[in-house]
Scaffold this active site. Sequence first.
Site, mmCIF file in Angstrom:
data_model
loop_
_atom_site.group_PDB
_atom_site.id
_atom_site.type_symbol
_atom_site.label_atom_id
_atom_site.label_comp_id
_atom_site.label_asym_id
_atom_site.label_seq_id
_atom_site.Cartn_x
_atom_site.Cartn_y
_atom_site.Cartn_z
ATOM 1 N N GLU A 43 -1.589 -15.369 1.439
ATOM 2 C CA GLU A 43 -1.474 -14.129 0.680
ATOM 3 C C GLU A 43 -0.166 -14.061 -0.091
ATOM 4 O O GLU A 43 -0.111 -13.516 -1.189
ATOM 5 C CB GLU A 43 -1.629 -12.913 1.595
ATOM 6 C CG GLU A 43 -3.050 -12.722 2.141
ATOM 7 C CD GLU A 43 -4.100 -12.532 1.052
ATOM 8 O OE1 GLU A 43 -3.737 -12.192 -0.086
ATOM 9 O OE2 GLU A 43 -5.292 -12.749 1.338
ATOM 10 N N TYR A 126 -1.379 -4.058 -1.053
ATOM 11 C CA TYR A 126 -2.463 -5.045 -1.108
ATOM 12 C C TYR A 126 -2.346 -6.069 0.019
ATOM 13 O O TYR A 126 -3.290 -6.294 0.790
ATOM 14 C CB TYR A 126 -2.502 -5.790 -2.460
ATOM 15 C CG TYR A 126 -3.306 -7.056 -2.297
ATOM 16 C CD1 TYR A 126 -4.694 -6.999 -2.253
ATOM 17 C CD2 TYR A 126 -2.684 -8.276 -2.035
ATOM 18 C CE1 TYR A 126 -5.449 -8.125 -1.983
ATOM 19 C CE2 TYR A 126 -3.422 -9.412 -1.764
ATOM 20 C CZ TYR A 126 -4.802 -9.329 -1.746
ATOM 21 O OH TYR A 126 -5.539 -10.429 -1.460
ATOM 22 N N ASP A 144 -6.764 -5.500 -5.589
ATOM 23 C CA ASP A 144 -6.035 -6.447 -6.431
ATOM 24 C C ASP A 144 -6.656 -6.393 -7.823
ATOM 25 O O ASP A 144 -7.441 -5.492 -8.119
ATOM 26 C CB ASP A 144 -6.121 -7.859 -5.838
ATOM 27 C CG ASP A 144 -7.520 -8.421 -5.958
ATOM 28 O OD1 ASP A 144 -8.473 -7.617 -6.054
ATOM 29 O OD2 ASP A 144 -7.683 -9.656 -5.946
#
Length: 397
Positions: A43, A126, A144
């Site tokens: 991520e 996010y 996103d």
Amino acid sequence: MTPKQAKAFRRKLLAWYRKHRRDLPWRAMNGRPVNPYHVLLSEAMLQQTQVATVVPYFHRFVEAFPTVQTLAEADEQQVLTLWQGLGYYRRARNLHAAAKAVIADHGGHVPAAVNDLLKLPGVGRYTAGAIASIAHGTKAAVVDGNVERVFARLMLIEKPINTPATKKMVWSIAEELVPKSSPGDYNQALMELGATICTPKPPKCFVCPVREHCRAVQETNPERLPIKLAKKKPKEVTHLVIAANRNGKYLFEQRPSEGLWSNMWQLPTWEEPPPEVITSIQNSESSRRVTTRGVSNDTVKVSRPPRGNAAAASAVLIEWFQSRFGLRLEQPTPTTDFTHQTTHRTIRFVALTASVKSGRLRLKTGVWRKLNQFEDLPMSNPQRQTMQHIRVQADSP
DNA sequence: AAGCCGGGGGG
DNA sequence: CCCCCAGGCTT
């Protein structure tokens, strides 16, 4: 969307995902369990970066740092070196700091709660939602660029997407729709739909599993959504790079810890020198490249006499270098000249080679390295490109 | 709300 | 050439 419609939407989306999902190395696939550390790593890398770009970097990181512990104990230079070329270098330092925090504050376990994740450096709304849901099955939403586009089309959001008010609306939609069972798969399904079917242009609506739920495909042209406010054009600047060698070794300096290419290394670089210095360097160019047409791609060197103000410009450059590094340069010679594009800057790189005549280096972070001996120094792409050019030139004089 | 932070994929 | 990308942080 009514609750019943929402349920049908999730069911179709998940069914599509379980059939078509890509085998990404940080995902749980056929028996391989999720590794929360891998999710954290991926991520961080995936922020503003496409999946295909991330994959090789992910493998290299896992090999070098198999666990959060090994990453936390690593040297920052080593982390930056592995990250070089991926961009947004602050992410690498945030990731490194996040790993340290996971060791120090969470017993080496990546947190499962959004509020704990949000405290980690480089982890925003996010990323917290993504790690919580994907790594731990916590019910949390993600928004996103993919999710914004998918919902803008599904719900026919025609207001500009890149304003706080609209983003807030998309987040509330996402929060409302996320299921308590398999939130991780659901979130990834939403993003994968955006990445592979509901693409910016042209969207593949003809194979979309949720097209019956999409207002845009029925009421307008989905391709025009989401609407974005225009962004300003990049600023044009010049960076003057000086490859200063003494006894076959070149001087490198480290950039400041804030701003562009933070903490990365480079050949001594004069950012935004006076315009007259740039123009006179061009005029003084002792050779120019001429590409021949036809079979060969050879370059031909054409000698030109130096112009009048070349010496003066050279003097200004030498003076700048002297005042900054305490070293006296000799005969700065144009070496390469190219343009580098970033999101908000068009940077022209003009590189010169010079030898150090005299002086004593007065720079804390300076190091001298041979041409084949700087691989442990993390450098930006344009700086590496400059080095590459100098190496090639040195190999074939 | 706006600016800053990289580099590459793909039309 | 352009837009966009599994965004976050600072001002």
